[in-house]
Write an enzyme that holds these catalytic residues in place. Structure first.
Site, PDB file in Angstrom:
ATOM      1  N   CYS A  37       0.834  -1.208   0.000  1.00 34.73           N
ATOM      2  CA  CYS A  37       0.000   0.000   0.000  1.00 34.73           C
ATOM      3  C   CYS A  37       0.868   1.257   0.000  1.00 34.73           C
ATOM      4  CB  CYS A  37      -0.931  -0.025   1.207  1.00 34.73           C
ATOM      5  SG  CYS A  37      -1.939   1.451   1.319  1.00 34.73           S
ATOM      6  N   CYS A  79      -0.477   4.133   2.159  1.00 34.89           N
ATOM      7  CA  CYS A  79      -0.361   3.932   3.622  1.00 34.89           C
ATOM      8  C   CYS A  79       1.094   4.099   4.067  1.00 34.89           C
ATOM      9  CB  CYS A  79      -0.789   2.526   4.038  1.00 34.89           C
ATOM     10  SG  CYS A  79      -2.227   1.879   3.216  1.00 34.89           S
ATOM     11  N   ASP A  80       2.027   3.562   3.301  1.00 32.41           N
ATOM     12  CA  ASP A  80       3.413   3.451   3.782  1.00 32.41           C
ATOM     13  C   ASP A  80       4.416   4.339   3.044  1.00 32.41           C
ATOM     14  OD1 ASP A  80       2.490   1.493   5.505  1.00 32.41           O
ATOM     15  OD2 ASP A  80       2.834  -0.114   4.065  1.00 32.41           O
TER      16      ASP A  80
END
Ligand code: NAP
Length: 298
Positions: free
Chosen positions: A130, A133-134
């Site tokens: 992701c 997200c990261d």
């Protein structure tokens, strides 16, 4: 006894909730994770008709609020089984048993793993599925994205805004994703395409430090030093719990046509969990509407 139980709160599931509620039905939505499905990981949605640009999170939040306002009952529970008792549909979660007249299955799909040794061990230690997200953890660093679909291309575009260098590793010469995205990436100075290459090995003791790439044409193996590897090679469905009741295809997708009807009367499949050729936000939403209107007539 609810009129309709919907399993999965992604775009298909929440759209189904909106349509079933507007048809005057009582609706319970069960979701094992957070609502929104895959689209929450997309930073920019630019191909949903009528909306020029929106973040995936904003889109999903809008859907959720709309369904909530209409009276959706929402529970954060993992479904472990579905069965038929007469005409009643029984849904078992880890803690409860629910009954409904009709079911809409909208369980989506999960990220496909690369299938390379040490992938699980290094996940969260340099490997991610992701980018939104990261991605921030890799600000100013060198990263690679694996895949040639829209997800990989969008991830690469997103990461190129923060990372020093972004490599796109793809196993073929041409892309499954949109030409427009490929062109935009080609114009970015910090993006490099590594084509006809596959990830053969992951290197690093406790965190990822490099990947060994194999050239599909020459067979040559080269080392690429990176801090992060974002895997975006498509999805696989999670329909195992329905296998005893419903017909699944060879890929594990629920067999249902454009009317979203499965082989069991009163059970509908909507969105990415259904066998289909086009998996887009628009088609997920369309499935949700079709399935809910079918379910409302049971
Ligand atoms: P996808 O379109 O299925 O693409 C997966 C990519 O990964 C393909 O390029 C495939 O290569 C490659 N791949 C598959 N298995 C691999 C393996 N074992 N090793 C290396 N490469 C592998 O998946 P996606 O990009 O996640 O997109 C899924 C669906 O969501 C698509 O319909 C896409 O259009 C849609 N989507 C839409 C949006 C949007 O509308 N904004 C955003 C993201 C995704 P090959 O091409 O060689 O098969």
């Amino acid at each position: 006894m609810r009129d309709v139980i919907i399993i999965g709160a992604g775009t298909a599931g929440l759209t189904a909730a909106i349509y079933a509620l507007r048809a005057g039905k009582s609706v319970l939505v069960l979701e094992q994770g957070t609502y929104g499905g895959q689209i929450v990981n997309t930073p920019k949605v630019e191909n949903y008709p009528g909306i020029e640009q929106i973040s995936g999170y904003e889109f999903a939040s809008g859907l959720f609020k709309q369904a909530e306002k209409l009276g959706m009952e929402y529970r954060n529970e993992k479904v472990i089984g579905v069965r038929q008792e007469g005409t009643c549909k029984v849904v078992e979660t880890e803690g409860e048993i629910y009954e409904a007249v009709a079911l809409v299955l909208a369980t989506g799909a999960k990220n496909r793993p690369l299938g390379v040794e040490r992938e699980t061990e290094l996940t969260g230690r340099g490997i991610s599925y992701c980018a939104t997200c990261d991605g921030m953890f890799f600000r100013g660093k060198k990263v690679a994205v694996v895949g040639g679909g829209n997800t990989a291309l969008e991830d690469a575009a997103f990461l190129s805004n923060y990372c020093e260098q972004v490599y796109v590793i793809h196993r073929r010469e041409t892309f499954r994703g949109e030409d427009k995205l490929v062109k935009e990436l080609r114009e970015k100075a910090n993006v490099e395409f590594l084509l006809n290459k596959t990830v053969q090995e992951l290197k690093g003791d406790t965190t990822l430090q490099a990947v060994m790439l194999r050239d599909k044409n020459s067979g040559e193996v080269s080392r690429l030093e990176i801090d992060g590897l974002f895997v975006a090679i498509g999805q696989v469905p999670e329909n195992g719990i329905f296998a005893d009741l419903l017909e699944l295809d060879e890929g594990g997708y629920i067999v249902a046509g454009e009317d979203c009807r499965t082989n069991v009367e009163g059970i509908f499949a909507a969105g990415d969990c259904r066998r289909k050729t086009v998996r887009q936000l628009t088609t997920a939403a369309a499935d949700g509407a079709v399935a809910a209107l079918g379910a409302a007539q049971i």
